[in-house]
Write a protein that holds these residues in place. Structure first.
Motif, PDB file in Angstrom:
ATOM      1  N   ALA A  11      28.954  41.105  84.885  1.00 52.86           N
ATOM      2  CA  ALA A  11      27.803  40.932  84.399  1.00 52.86           C
ATOM      3  C   ALA A  11      27.070  41.104  82.866  1.00 52.86           C
ATOM      4  O   ALA A  11      25.773  40.711  82.463  1.00 52.86           O
ATOM      5  N   VAL A  12      27.738  41.244  82.433  1.00 47.43           N
ATOM      6  CA  VAL A  12      27.587  41.869  80.607  1.00 47.43           C
ATOM      7  C   VAL A  12      27.489  40.115  79.786  1.00 47.43           C
ATOM      8  O   VAL A  12      28.848  39.426  79.666  1.00 47.43           O
ATOM      9  N   PRO A  13      26.374  39.981  79.180  1.00 47.65           N
ATOM     10  CA  PRO A  13      26.228  38.802  78.612  1.00 47.65           C
ATOM     11  C   PRO A  13      27.351  38.720  77.675  1.00 47.65           C
ATOM     12  O   PRO A  13      28.017  39.917  76.786  1.00 47.65           O
ATOM     13  N   GLN A  14      28.190  37.776  77.038  1.00 49.16           N
ATOM     14  CA  GLN A  14      28.604  37.303  76.118  1.00 49.16           C
ATOM     15  C   GLN A  14      28.294  37.833  74.713  1.00 49.16           C
ATOM     16  O   GLN A  14      29.123  38.328  74.294  1.00 49.16           O
ATOM     17  N   ASP A  15      26.825  37.410  74.436  1.00 47.12           N
ATOM     18  CA  ASP A  15      26.776  37.546  73.151  1.00 47.12           C
ATOM     19  C   ASP A  15      26.662  38.701  73.683  1.00 47.12           C
ATOM     20  O   ASP A  15      25.175  39.552  73.470  1.00 47.12           O
ATOM     21  N   ALA A  16      26.866  39.880  72.544  1.00 47.07           N
ATOM     22  CA  ALA A  16      26.974  41.106  72.715  1.00 47.07           C
ATOM     23  C   ALA A  16      25.218  41.422  71.458  1.00 47.07           C
ATOM     24  O   ALA A  16      25.557  42.377  72.099  1.00 47.07           O
ATOM     25  N   ALA A  17      24.861  40.698  71.151  1.00 44.60           N
ATOM     26  CA  ALA A  17      23.214  41.007  70.065  1.00 44.60           C
ATOM     27  C   ALA A  17      22.031  40.915  71.610  1.00 44.60           C
ATOM     28  O   ALA A  17      21.029  40.839  71.390  1.00 44.60           O
ATOM     29  N   HIS A  18      22.693  40.426  72.878  1.00 42.70           N
ATOM     30  CA  HIS A  18      21.658  39.699  74.372  1.00 42.70           C
ATOM     31  C   HIS A  18      21.065  41.702  74.436  1.00 42.70           C
ATOM     32  O   HIS A  18      22.213  42.718  74.202  1.00 42.70           O
ATOM     33  N   PRO A  19      20.196  41.488  74.586  1.00 43.22           N
ATOM     34  CA  PRO A  19      19.346  42.943  75.297  1.00 43.22           C
ATOM     35  C   PRO A  19      19.912  43.666  76.134  1.00 43.22           C
ATOM     36  O   PRO A  19      20.000  44.864  75.828  1.00 43.22           O
ATOM     37  N   GLU A  20      20.921  42.910  76.964  1.00 40.09           N
ATOM     38  CA  GLU A  20      20.959  43.756  78.230  1.00 40.09           C
ATOM     39  C   GLU A  20      22.475  44.001  78.510  1.00 40.09           C
ATOM     40  O   GLU A  20      23.495  44.175  78.819  1.00 40.09           O
ATOM     41  N   ALA A  21      23.278  43.430  77.177  1.00 41.49           N
ATOM     42  CA  ALA A  21      24.627  43.615  76.830  1.00 41.49           C
ATOM     43  C   ALA A  21      25.078  44.592  77.105  1.00 41.49           C
ATOM     44  O   ALA A  21      26.230  45.201  77.892  1.00 41.49           O
ATOM     45  N   ALA A  22      24.929  45.644  75.961  1.00 39.08           N
ATOM     46  CA  ALA A  22      24.928  47.068  75.783  1.00 39.08           C
ATOM     47  C   ALA A  22      24.900  48.009  76.809  1.00 39.08           C
ATOM     48  O   ALA A  22      25.859  48.856  77.447  1.00 39.08           O
TER      49      ALA A  22
END
Length: 233
Positions: free
Chosen positions: A151-162
């Motif tokens: 479920a971690v977005p591929q884009d590390a800059a996405h607000p839900e990634a970290a």
């Protein structure tokens, strides 16, 4: 008659050996998970698991991470299956103690009632059952971790990634700790098995297992390797 109704057959030394077994089991586990200033291997690995998720967040190709997690789940599945087979074997002995009596008479030339053999097998059964439950739970939590990682977005800059990567790391740690608890229960089940040879044998086996676990967590080459990068920095 239930084996518990024959507890009067135990000697004071038997009671002391049994108390030492459980005390060592719980005390060793608590010390490993709450080590204080000198971190245990379990605690050090928790830090590396968090670092793993930080690197995972930056990786474009995450197949490598899924393969690692898959191998961890296979390990928990293997040990859970092993425990289940061992529990079945012990339960079979509880129902028929004649093979144990024959071995004891051959080794130590002693005779004991069947009820006493059953009492001595109970700690082994309890510890193996606990190990099985820990391995199964670890397997499930590793599965939760896999879903969270997916479920971690591929884009590390996405607000839900970290935040999701952080939660995946914590799930990974909880699964690993339960896996380690299962391993410790298996170690002490082997120590409990020594009770069949007498209370003194179980005391010696319990002390040896406690020392072995302590040395591997606090005084081992893998621990030195885990600490080395920090020391060099």
């Amino acid at each position: 008659m239930s084996p518990l109704e024959n507890l009067h057959l135990l000697t004071p030394l038997d009671a002391a050996a049994l108390a030492l077994l459980w005390l060592a089991f719980f005390a060793t586990g608590w010390r490993i998970e709450h080590p204080g200033r000198a971190p245990s291997v379990t605690v050090l690995m928790s830090q590396y698991r968090r670092a793993w998720m930080a690197e995972f967040l930056q990786r474009d190709n995450r197949i490598f991470d899924s393969q690692i997690l898959g191998s961890l789940r296979q390990g928990t599945s293997f040990f859970a299956s092993t425990c289940l087979l061992a529990i079945g074997g012990v339960l079979a002995l509880l129902g028929n103690t004649e093979p144990l009596q024959g071995v004891a008479e051959h080794i130590a030339a002693v005779e004991m009632p069947a009820a006493l053999w059953q009492i001595k097998l109970l700690p082994v059964t309890l510890l193996l059952s606990l190990a099985f439950l820990k391995f199964v739970w670890a397997h499930r939590v590793f599965g939760y971790c896999a879903v969270m990682m997916a479920a971690v977005p591929q884009d590390a800059a996405h607000p839900e990634a970290a935040p999701r990567a952080l939660r995946a790391g914590e799930l990974n740690i909880r699964a690993a700790w339960n896996f380690n608890r299962g391993l410790r229960a298996m170690y002490f089940a082997l120590a409990a098995l020594a009770w069949l040879l007498g209370a003194a044998a179980m005391i010696a086996a319990t002390l040896f297992v406690a020392w072995l676990l302590w040395s591997r967590e606090f005084s081992s080459v893998p621990r030195d390797i885990l600490l080395k990068p920090k020391d060099e920095g």
